[in-house]
Design an enzyme around this catalytic site. Structure first.
Site, PDB file in Angstrom:
ATOM      1  N   GLY A 139     -39.297 -40.838 -32.787  1.00 27.90           N
ATOM      2  CA  GLY A 139     -39.143 -41.636 -31.577  1.00 27.90           C
ATOM      3  C   GLY A 139     -37.601 -42.287 -31.408  1.00 27.90           C
ATOM      4  N   GLY A 162     -34.475 -44.721 -30.129  1.00 29.20           N
ATOM      5  CA  GLY A 162     -34.433 -46.151 -30.766  1.00 29.20           C
ATOM      6  C   GLY A 162     -33.764 -46.284 -32.092  1.00 29.20           C
ATOM      7  CG  ASP A 165     -42.555 -39.275 -36.402  1.00 29.96           C
ATOM      8  OD1 ASP A 165     -42.713 -38.979 -35.389  1.00 29.96           O
ATOM      9  OD2 ASP A 165     -41.785 -40.033 -36.822  1.00 29.96           O
ATOM     10  CG  HIS A 173     -40.996 -47.989 -35.778  1.00 27.56           C
ATOM     11  ND1 HIS A 173     -41.378 -47.341 -36.928  1.00 27.56           N
ATOM     12  CD2 HIS A 173     -40.213 -46.898 -34.952  1.00 27.56           C
ATOM     13  CE1 HIS A 173     -40.920 -45.977 -37.041  1.00 27.56           C
ATOM     14  NE2 HIS A 173     -40.433 -46.007 -35.581  1.00 27.56           N
ATOM     15  CG  ASP A 185      -2.533 -48.111 -41.561  1.00 27.31           C
ATOM     16  OD1 ASP A 185      -2.756 -47.376 -42.437  1.00 27.31           O
ATOM     17  OD2 ASP A 185      -1.724 -47.746 -40.859  1.00 27.31           O
ATOM     18  N   GLY A 186      -6.034 -47.909 -43.220  1.00 28.30           N
ATOM     19  CA  GLY A 186      -6.976 -47.161 -43.219  1.00 28.30           C
ATOM     20  C   GLY A 186      -6.851 -45.836 -42.545  1.00 28.30           C
ATOM     21  CB  THR A 193       3.723 -43.163 -44.991  1.00 24.63           C
ATOM     22  OG1 THR A 193       4.194 -44.402 -43.973  1.00 24.63           O
ATOM     23  CG2 THR A 193       4.625 -43.333 -46.102  1.00 24.63           C
ATOM     24  CB  SER A 194       0.165 -39.512 -46.367  1.00 24.99           C
ATOM     25  OG  SER A 194      -0.342 -40.796 -47.094  1.00 24.99           O
ATOM     26  CB  THR A 251       3.998 -45.494 -54.247  1.00 22.19           C
ATOM     27  OG1 THR A 251       4.705 -45.065 -55.251  1.00 22.19           O
ATOM     28  CG2 THR A 251       4.599 -46.924 -53.683  1.00 22.19           C
TER      29      THR A 251
END
Length: 533
Positions: A55, A57, A114, A223, A356-357, A405-406, A460
């Site tokens: 389904g 959703g 299903d 559901h 900062d990810g 930076t990396s 670091t």
């Protein structure tokens, strides 16, 4: 419960959402009449095909997982309703008719509709000579054995892990038998429980009062089905109850998996659709903390995000997959070009906490580019490679593929390494020995120091890099050097930052988080151990 929607006509909503899947992933196409999305080149692929669906959703399940390295096709029904057997049969024939013996594995969740429709389609496909297998996943522990009876456990978000594992195995060229075997093994070692603050409203349906009030429903299905019971509790108390249902062996009604302390597990914290990323982060942290404190379990892989929803359900689910086969983690890690599959690399998770990810994605992009380059070099070269030239070319790949930076630090170091190798080698065909590599690495480290003041102890990448270079210089043993880098990375947990973006972040709450750069380098260096002699 929210009863306001931007699109209130259910059929048009489903069709538009399926159409959008082809916009976000150009490698897939839509059969609108059959509400099926599929890989454009699915019929010509030599590998086992993977089909799922159910389904609508539950997005991004299932259309969002169609892509290279994941599902071959997904069949959609109306909101919370199974697609028809004819829809499913046409999908199987589309991906399996040209090469009927390569095999098709159909993976669904354990719901009656299903089971009936997909099962009927599988039988019709077999009658046409298409080699087809069906796997039904039931991972819910919210409703126990007594209440589930002969119907068994409902399928929940853990199904996504089974699909990913099976799809990655298929992409590797495994047989239908092996793909089915590893998927079944994962399914048998899977447990999920959900919880929600409210029921959901299906667009186009009449509004009914939500009787939950201030209660939290534990064990709710996807559901709107009721679960184990209703409680008033804190997040800590809720997670405690949910983990107990997943892991407490004394509860014979729900003890489906046995996970001893220290066992390898994959943990999936899934957003049912209406939880903000901020709150999901708090939930995930609570789950990880309690797994460690109460069960001495540290996830080998942690996935947190939106994988299987209940429309805009104001809840979440926790899935634990016990790793019982050494192939499972690499299959989870295998790349997949599917819009709905976005597991953040663990480096990114650490960098999101203390920076900062961007670190993990930067390293991932660079690593993939380098691997692609090396594969082309190996395949086109029939003779001994020139180490200096190879390293110089890698430096160019790093420069063009890695930013941040990396990227700058890696580019400087690899360029300096190439220069160091050239300076150490004597003669046109000089053999690059471990001693030469060690001396070149030390020269590169010295060059890097011209551009960054970072020293061991500053939290670091240098905390992993220096021990690696020093140990390799002293021992000429790559394994020992990699282990030194690991220890250097681990030493940054709880270390006060002297340089980098972490300097500006309050250290409270990430004492167990290593420096993302050091952790990423240690993981990269671990790859050296997998290179054949």
């Amino acid at each position: 419960m929210s009863t306001k929607h931007f699109a209130n006509e259910p059929l048009a909503l489903v069709n538009a959402a399926l159409r959008s899947a082809t916009y976000t992933n150009p490698s897939i196409a839509l059969d609108a009449a059959q509400k099926t999305v599929f890989l454009r080149d699915a019929a010509s692929q030599p590998t086992v095909a993977l089909i799922s669906g159910g389904g609508s959703g539950h997005e991004p399940s299932f259309a969002g997982f169609v892509g290279k390295g994941f599902l071959t096709a997904a069949v959609a029904g109306s909101v919370f309703a199974s697609p028809s057997a004819e829809q499913v049969f046409r999908a199987i024939r589309r991906v399996g008719a040209e090469q009927p013996q390569r095999g098709v594995l159909v993976i669904i969740m354990n719901y009656t509709g299903d089971m009936l429709h997909f099962g009927m389609a599988v039988e019709k496909a077999r009658a046409e000579g298409i080699k087809t297998e069906l796997l039904v996943v039931g991972d819910d522990v919210g409703v126990g054995r007594k209440r589930g009876g002969r119907i068994g456990r409902r399928g929940l978000a853990g199904t996504v892990l089974v699909q990913k594992i099976a799809s990655a195995a298929a992409a590797q060229g495994q047989s239908l038998e092996r793909v089915s075997q590893i998927a079944s093994l994962a399914s048998e070692n899977l447990a999920t429980v959900g919880a929600s603050l409210a029921h959901v409203h299906v667009p186009g349906r009449e509004m009914t009062p939500d009787e939950l009030g201030d209660d939290i429903e534990i064990g709710m299905g996807i559901h709107n089905e009721e679960g184990f019971g209703r409680v008033k509790t804190t997040l800590k108390g809720l997670v405690e109850t949910m983990l107990k249902q997943l892991l407490d062996l004394s509860d014979s009604d729900r003890a489906y998996i046995n996970v001893p302390a220290g066992e390898e597990v994959v943990v999936l914290v899934n957003n049912l659709g209406g939880i903000s990323p901020l709150e999901l982060g708090a939930i995930t942290a609570e789950v990880v903390d309690q797994l460690d404190a109460s069960y001495k379990i540290k996830p080998s892989r942690l996935l947190s995000g939106t994988y299987m929803t209940s429309l805009n359900g104001l809840g979440f689910s926790i899935t634990i997959l016990k790793v019982t086969d050494s192939a499972i983690l690499p299959l989870i890690d295998a790349p997949a070009d599917a819009a709905g599959w976005s597991p953040a690399p663990q480096v990114t998770r650490f960098d999101t906490i203390v920076g900062d990810g961007d670190c993990g994605l930067c390293l991932k992009t660079g690593a993939e580019a380098v691997l692609e380059h090396l594969e082309s070099v190996v395949s086109s070269s029939g003779q001994q490679l020139d180490a200096v030239r190879v390293v110089r070319n890698i430096a160019q790949v790093v420069e063009s593929s890695m930013d941040g930076t990396s990227g700058a630090l890696y580019a400087i170091f690899v360029n300096a390494l190439a220069t160091g190798l050239h300076g150490q080698a004597s003669g046109q065909r000089a053999l690059v020995t471990p001693q030469v590599w060690a001396a070149a690495l030390r020269a590169a480290l010295k060059s890097l120091a011209k551009y960054t003041p970072a020293q061991p102890g500053d939290r670091t990448v240098v905390d992993a890099l220096v021990p690696f270079v020093d140990t390799l210089t002293e021992t000429l043993d790559v394994r020992k050097a990699v282990e030194a880098a690991r220890r250097g990375s681990d030493s940054t947990r709880g270390m006060e930052a002297g340089l980098g973006r972490s300097v500006y972040v309050n250290s409270e709450g990430w004492s167990e988080c290593p420096d993302p750069g050091a952790y990423g380098l240690a993981k990269l260096l671990e790859g050296l151990l997998d290179i054949p002699n």
